[in-house]
Scaffold this motif. Structure first.
Motif, mmCIF file in Angstrom:
data_model
loop_
_atom_site.group_PDB
_atom_site.id
_atom_site.type_symbol
_atom_site.label_atom_id
_atom_site.label_comp_id
_atom_site.label_asym_id
_atom_site.label_seq_id
_atom_site.Cartn_x
_atom_site.Cartn_y
_atom_site.Cartn_z
ATOM 1 N N ALA A 53 10.720 6.311 -2.271
ATOM 2 C CA ALA A 53 10.434 5.909 -3.554
ATOM 3 C C ALA A 53 11.983 5.100 -4.225
ATOM 4 O O ALA A 53 11.377 4.545 -4.874
ATOM 5 N N MET A 54 12.440 5.110 -3.143
ATOM 6 C CA MET A 54 13.467 3.683 -3.024
ATOM 7 C C MET A 54 12.444 2.030 -2.788
ATOM 8 O O MET A 54 12.536 1.108 -3.297
ATOM 9 N N LEU A 55 11.288 2.577 -1.525
ATOM 10 C CA LEU A 55 10.795 1.443 -1.576
ATOM 11 C C LEU A 55 10.113 1.091 -2.294
ATOM 12 O O LEU A 55 9.237 -0.450 -2.901
ATOM 13 N N THR A 56 9.514 1.530 -3.781
ATOM 14 C CA THR A 56 8.424 1.720 -4.185
ATOM 15 C C THR A 56 9.043 1.054 -5.186
ATOM 16 O O THR A 56 8.579 -0.285 -6.392
ATOM 17 N N ARG A 57 10.760 1.304 -5.753
ATOM 18 C CA ARG A 57 11.738 0.734 -7.098
ATOM 19 C C ARG A 57 11.624 -1.111 -6.507
ATOM 20 O O ARG A 57 11.256 -1.809 -7.635
ATOM 21 N N ILE A 58 11.882 -1.648 -5.337
ATOM 22 C CA ILE A 58 11.841 -2.656 -4.880
ATOM 23 C C ILE A 58 10.526 -3.326 -5.396
ATOM 24 O O ILE A 58 10.888 -4.552 -5.642
ATOM 25 N N ALA A 59 9.295 -3.096 -4.693
ATOM 26 C CA ALA A 59 8.288 -3.472 -4.812
ATOM 27 C C ALA A 59 8.576 -3.747 -5.904
ATOM 28 O O ALA A 59 7.177 -5.019 -6.965
ATOM 29 N N GLU A 60 8.543 -2.893 -7.696
ATOM 30 C CA GLU A 60 8.425 -3.263 -8.805
ATOM 31 C C GLU A 60 9.298 -3.945 -9.025
ATOM 32 O O GLU A 60 8.732 -5.413 -9.982
ATOM 33 N N SER A 85 8.985 -0.658 10.414
ATOM 34 C CA SER A 85 9.451 -1.578 9.960
ATOM 35 C C SER A 85 10.336 -2.619 8.350
ATOM 36 O O SER A 85 10.779 -3.315 8.465
ATOM 37 N N VAL A 86 9.201 -2.362 8.119
ATOM 38 C CA VAL A 86 9.106 -2.652 6.901
ATOM 39 C C VAL A 86 10.231 -1.706 5.674
ATOM 40 O O VAL A 86 11.227 -2.449 5.368
ATOM 41 N N MET A 87 10.644 -0.592 5.777
ATOM 42 C CA MET A 87 12.019 -0.092 5.579
ATOM 43 C C MET A 87 13.039 -0.244 6.490
ATOM 44 O O MET A 87 14.137 -0.535 5.470
ATOM 45 N N LEU A 112 0.758 -1.470 -0.216
ATOM 46 C CA LEU A 112 0.148 0.092 0.023
ATOM 47 C C LEU A 112 0.541 1.178 -0.382
ATOM 48 O O LEU A 112 0.011 2.443 -0.827
ATOM 49 N N VAL A 113 2.164 1.458 0.756
ATOM 50 C CA VAL A 113 2.783 2.924 0.696
ATOM 51 C C VAL A 113 3.608 2.177 -0.922
ATOM 52 O O VAL A 113 3.532 3.330 -1.090
ATOM 53 N N ALA A 114 3.480 1.518 -0.914
ATOM 54 C CA ALA A 114 4.858 1.615 -2.739
ATOM 55 C C ALA A 114 3.608 2.087 -3.489
ATOM 56 O O ALA A 114 4.123 2.738 -4.900
ATOM 57 N N SER A 115 2.767 1.859 -3.649
ATOM 58 C CA SER A 115 1.087 1.732 -4.325
ATOM 59 C C SER A 115 0.938 3.601 -4.247
ATOM 60 O O SER A 115 -0.299 3.747 -4.723
ATOM 61 N N GLY A 116 1.775 4.728 -3.078
ATOM 62 C CA GLY A 116 1.360 6.297 -2.980
ATOM 63 C C GLY A 116 0.962 6.268 -2.219
ATOM 64 O O GLY A 116 0.035 7.219 -1.909
ATOM 65 N N ASP A 125 7.864 -7.176 -8.497
ATOM 66 C CA ASP A 125 5.886 -7.534 -9.036
ATOM 67 C C ASP A 125 5.267 -7.309 -7.911
ATOM 68 O O ASP A 125 4.206 -8.317 -7.761
ATOM 69 N N ILE A 126 5.432 -6.194 -6.450
ATOM 70 C CA ILE A 126 4.473 -6.320 -5.832
ATOM 71 C C ILE A 126 3.682 -5.484 -5.663
ATOM 72 O O ILE A 126 4.074 -4.175 -5.878
ATOM 73 N N GLN A 127 1.755 -5.809 -5.748
ATOM 74 C CA GLN A 127 0.991 -5.684 -6.223
ATOM 75 C C GLN A 127 0.250 -4.949 -4.875
ATOM 76 O O GLN A 127 -0.514 -6.101 -4.398
ATOM 77 N N ARG A 128 -0.543 -4.092 -5.433
ATOM 78 C CA ARG A 128 -1.702 -4.054 -4.114
ATOM 79 C C ARG A 128 -3.110 -5.021 -4.595
ATOM 80 O O ARG A 128 -3.232 -5.531 -5.460
#
Length: 206
Positions: A193-200, A182-184, A155-159, A203-206
């Protein structure tokens, strides 16, 4: 110039003189080289787990160079391919390029053209291996997250903002902040931004 980080080059050509000449040239540049007279001979050989590329003649007895390239793609053997071709085989080689070959070299091949193509192919394989190693490391970190932390990360990575995440998961904003921190930490992400790149990358999606 000798290569600073030699790779392994597999040469497949049914003309013994050609493959031995290529082998001698590449060994003089510091590469390890294996020579094969046919596609089937190459496929029977052990493939060490090291940066490598395949230099293969388009026209081979039995399985052609293009068929070998297609087989490697189909079986997920991710080895950069350089095609060698006679003048009349250029349309076939263009097809090979469209299928992902790094280069095609027209015989008689200039030494420098071959050296440049092999260096580029080995760099591609090294980059792919580095990326795979990084993804594997990220997966190991992701495996340490609790199910709730994984939800928060997605959810964080989805903005979404903390308060929206709290609403979505029916938990308090304070709890969201705790999970987010804890996630960070576990994912070693210094920013959203880095967490979002990691999620991409994972391939982690909502």
């Amino acid at each position: 110039m000798r290569v600073s980080s030699p790779g392994l080059v597999h040469v497949v050509d049914d003309d013994k003189a050609v493959r031995e000449s290529i082998g001698d040239l590449l060994r003089s540049m510091g590469y390890q080289v294996t020579l094969h007279g046919s596609a089937s001979e190459f496929l029977k050989a052990e493939l060490p787990d090291a940066p490598a590329c395949l230099v293969v003649d388009v026209r081979l007895p039995g399985t052609s160079g293009l068929e070998l390239q297609e087989y490697l793609t189909r079986t997920n053997i991710r080895m950069p391919v350089i095609l060698m071709t006679g003048f009349g085989d250029i349309p076939m080689s263009v097809k090979g390029m469209k299928a992902g070959a790094v280069d095609f070299l027209t015989k008689p091949i200039r030494d420098q053209d071959l050296i440049d193509a092999v260096a580029a192919a080995i760099r591609i394989d090294q980059a792919r291996r580095r990326e795979n190693a990084q993804i594997a490391q990220l997966r190991q970190r992701f495996a340490l997250l609790t199910p709730r932390e994984r939800q928060v990360m997605a959810l964080v990575a989805s903005g979404l903002m903390n308060k929206h995440i709290a609403n979505e998961l029916s938990i308090s904003e304070v709890t969201v902040k705790m999970h987010r921190g804890s996630v960070m930490r576990k994912m070693e992400a210094k920013s959203v931004a880095m967490l979002t790149r990691i999620a991409e990358a994972l391939d982690i999606q909502r």
